[in-house]
Design a protein around this motif. Sequence first.
Motif, PDB file in Angstrom:
ATOM      1  N   GLU A   4      -3.290  47.061  -1.083  1.00  0.00           N
ATOM      2  CA  GLU A   4      -2.530  46.207  -0.165  1.00  0.00           C
ATOM      3  C   GLU A   4      -2.960  46.429   1.284  1.00  0.00           C
ATOM      4  O   GLU A   4      -3.458  47.498   1.634  1.00  0.00           O
ATOM      5  CB  GLU A   4      -1.035  46.542  -0.242  1.00  0.00           C
ATOM      6  CG  GLU A   4      -0.351  46.112  -1.518  1.00  0.00           C
ATOM      7  CD  GLU A   4       1.130  46.501  -1.511  1.00  0.00           C
ATOM      8  OE1 GLU A   4       1.946  45.688  -1.932  1.00  0.00           O
ATOM      9  OE2 GLU A   4       1.463  47.627  -1.071  1.00  0.00           O
ATOM     10  N   VAL A   5      -2.708  45.411   2.113  1.00  0.00           N
ATOM     11  CA  VAL A   5      -2.875  45.572   3.565  1.00  0.00           C
ATOM     12  C   VAL A   5      -1.584  45.126   4.254  1.00  0.00           C
ATOM     13  O   VAL A   5      -0.820  44.333   3.706  1.00  0.00           O
ATOM     14  CB  VAL A   5      -4.057  44.741   4.131  1.00  0.00           C
ATOM     15  CG1 VAL A   5      -5.378  45.368   3.827  1.00  0.00           C
ATOM     16  CG2 VAL A   5      -4.027  43.294   3.651  1.00  0.00           C
ATOM     17  N   ILE A  55       6.993  51.794   3.689  1.00  0.00           N
ATOM     18  CA  ILE A  55       7.125  50.784   2.615  1.00  0.00           C
ATOM     19  C   ILE A  55       6.237  51.125   1.405  1.00  0.00           C
ATOM     20  O   ILE A  55       6.086  50.322   0.499  1.00  0.00           O
ATOM     21  CB  ILE A  55       6.852  49.340   3.105  1.00  0.00           C
ATOM     22  CG1 ILE A  55       5.383  49.124   3.493  1.00  0.00           C
ATOM     23  CG2 ILE A  55       7.784  48.947   4.227  1.00  0.00           C
ATOM     24  CD1 ILE A  55       5.000  47.650   3.428  1.00  0.00           C
ATOM     25  N   GLY A  56       5.647  52.296   1.430  1.00  0.00           N
ATOM     26  CA  GLY A  56       4.842  52.724   0.284  1.00  0.00           C
ATOM     27  C   GLY A  56       3.642  51.824   0.048  1.00  0.00           C
ATOM     28  O   GLY A  56       3.412  51.355  -1.078  1.00  0.00           O
ATOM     29  N   ALA A  91       3.563  43.495   3.273  1.00  0.00           N
ATOM     30  CA  ALA A  91       2.231  43.804   2.761  1.00  0.00           C
ATOM     31  C   ALA A  91       1.764  42.664   1.880  1.00  0.00           C
ATOM     32  O   ALA A  91       2.573  41.895   1.341  1.00  0.00           O
ATOM     33  CB  ALA A  91       2.284  45.096   1.939  1.00  0.00           C
ATOM     34  N   VAL A  92       0.431  42.546   1.776  1.00  0.00           N
ATOM     35  CA  VAL A  92      -0.152  41.535   0.895  1.00  0.00           C
ATOM     36  C   VAL A  92      -1.280  42.203   0.109  1.00  0.00           C
ATOM     37  O   VAL A  92      -1.992  43.063   0.644  1.00  0.00           O
ATOM     38  CB  VAL A  92      -0.664  40.321   1.712  1.00  0.00           C
ATOM     39  CG1 VAL A  92      -1.722  40.699   2.733  1.00  0.00           C
ATOM     40  CG2 VAL A  92      -1.196  39.209   0.799  1.00  0.00           C
ATOM     41  N   ILE A  93      -1.427  41.806  -1.124  1.00  0.00           N
ATOM     42  CA  ILE A  93      -2.515  42.354  -1.934  1.00  0.00           C
ATOM     43  C   ILE A  93      -3.834  41.777  -1.425  1.00  0.00           C
ATOM     44  O   ILE A  93      -3.950  40.554  -1.243  1.00  0.00           O
ATOM     45  CB  ILE A  93      -2.298  42.023  -3.432  1.00  0.00           C
ATOM     46  CG1 ILE A  93      -1.030  42.756  -3.908  1.00  0.00           C
ATOM     47  CG2 ILE A  93      -3.515  42.411  -4.266  1.00  0.00           C
ATOM     48  CD1 ILE A  93      -0.624  42.459  -5.331  1.00  0.00           C
ATOM     49  N   ILE A 133       0.236  53.495  10.346  1.00  0.00           N
ATOM     50  CA  ILE A 133       0.369  54.537   9.316  1.00  0.00           C
ATOM     51  C   ILE A 133       1.830  54.827   9.016  1.00  0.00           C
ATOM     52  O   ILE A 133       2.239  54.932   7.861  1.00  0.00           O
ATOM     53  CB  ILE A 133      -0.369  55.819   9.749  1.00  0.00           C
ATOM     54  CG1 ILE A 133      -1.865  55.563   9.742  1.00  0.00           C
ATOM     55  CG2 ILE A 133      -0.015  57.004   8.868  1.00  0.00           C
ATOM     56  CD1 ILE A 133      -2.700  56.711  10.275  1.00  0.00           C
ATOM     57  N   SER A 134       2.626  54.902  10.083  1.00  0.00           N
ATOM     58  CA  SER A 134       4.019  55.259   9.883  1.00  0.00           C
ATOM     59  C   SER A 134       4.786  54.129   9.168  1.00  0.00           C
ATOM     60  O   SER A 134       5.582  54.374   8.255  1.00  0.00           O
ATOM     61  CB  SER A 134       4.611  55.624  11.244  1.00  0.00           C
ATOM     62  OG  SER A 134       5.818  55.005  11.466  1.00  0.00           O
ATOM     63  N   PHE A 135       4.538  52.872   9.534  1.00  0.00           N
ATOM     64  CA  PHE A 135       5.188  51.749   8.842  1.00  0.00           C
ATOM     65  C   PHE A 135       4.708  51.669   7.390  1.00  0.00           C
ATOM     66  O   PHE A 135       5.491  51.412   6.475  1.00  0.00           O
ATOM     67  CB  PHE A 135       4.885  50.428   9.552  1.00  0.00           C
ATOM     68  CG  PHE A 135       5.701  50.192  10.805  1.00  0.00           C
ATOM     69  CD1 PHE A 135       6.939  49.585  10.735  1.00  0.00           C
ATOM     70  CD2 PHE A 135       5.221  50.574  12.048  1.00  0.00           C
ATOM     71  CE1 PHE A 135       7.699  49.360  11.884  1.00  0.00           C
ATOM     72  CE2 PHE A 135       5.968  50.353  13.203  1.00  0.00           C
ATOM     73  CZ  PHE A 135       7.202  49.747  13.123  1.00  0.00           C
ATOM     74  N   ALA A 136       3.414  51.896   7.204  1.00  0.00           N
ATOM     75  CA  ALA A 136       2.834  51.804   5.853  1.00  0.00           C
ATOM     76  C   ALA A 136       3.486  52.829   4.918  1.00  0.00           C
ATOM     77  O   ALA A 136       3.809  52.526   3.761  1.00  0.00           O
ATOM     78  CB  ALA A 136       1.334  52.020   5.913  1.00  0.00           C
ATOM     79  N   LYS A 137       3.696  53.998   5.461  1.00  0.00           N
ATOM     80  CA  LYS A 137       4.315  55.068   4.671  1.00  0.00           C
ATOM     81  C   LYS A 137       5.730  54.667   4.260  1.00  0.00           C
ATOM     82  O   LYS A 137       6.140  54.856   3.120  1.00  0.00           O
ATOM     83  CB  LYS A 137       4.376  56.333   5.533  1.00  0.00           C
ATOM     84  CG  LYS A 137       4.268  57.617   4.776  1.00  0.00           C
ATOM     85  CD  LYS A 137       4.024  58.722   5.765  1.00  0.00           C
ATOM     86  CE  LYS A 137       4.281  60.062   5.151  1.00  0.00           C
ATOM     87  NZ  LYS A 137       4.125  61.118   6.151  1.00  0.00           N
TER      88      LYS A 137
END
Length: 172
Positions: free
Chosen positions: A131-132, A125-126, A80-82, A119-123
């Motif tokens: 962040e994107v 890594i919190g 992720a990156v801010i 969505i599942s990957f994002a979840k």
Amino acid sequence: MSSIIESIKMRTSSRNYDERTIEPEKRRQIENYLSLNEKGPFGSTVRFQLLDYAQGGQDQTENLRTYGVIKGARLFIVGAVISADKAMEDYGYCMEKNILMATSLGLGTCWLGGTFKRISFAKKIGLSANEVMPAVSPVGYATEKKTLRDSLFKIPCSLKNQKTLGRTFLQQ
Ligand SMILES: Cc1cc2nc3c(=O)[nH]c(=O)nc-3n(C[C@H](O)[C@H](O)[C@H](O)COP(=O)(O)O)c2cc1C
């Protein structure tokens, strides 16, 4: 470990992985590298994590994870990156460093910016609101086998021309 130039030349994307697990030492090296890869050249803050989907296999969950594009992969480099100006460039630069590091260890990878269940990957890594998560990559021992899936995705996105340009640039 091969040099970064050798890794650039030898790398090719892999969508099929075999069941061999990555040796603990290689895994430790990857995790260590990811944890130190925190800033892009334009100053954005990035973070990366190695996600382990221990089940592997050809099950339905695996197919959902990458919409059936990646087969047999147990590990994924996810990051992720801010959100900020040049955040995408920074993420791309840092992710490519991860990819080349994995290549230098003899491992296969494949940039995925679209065909993964965000969505599942994002979840996992919190991912936070500021962040994107632009792209992820499987990492592991690639099978030799090339499938129709590979050809379908490789032809339109082939980086071979860019590698030629890259080589020209590197020789200057
Ligand atoms: C930023 C980026 C995002 C990509 N997203 C996907 C993707 O979602 N799914 C896919 O199958 N290939 C995707 N690709 C293409 C492959 O990772 C790969 O670059 C392509 O198959 C060309 O193969 P090569 O790297 O062996 O030349 C993406 C490539 C890049 C650079």
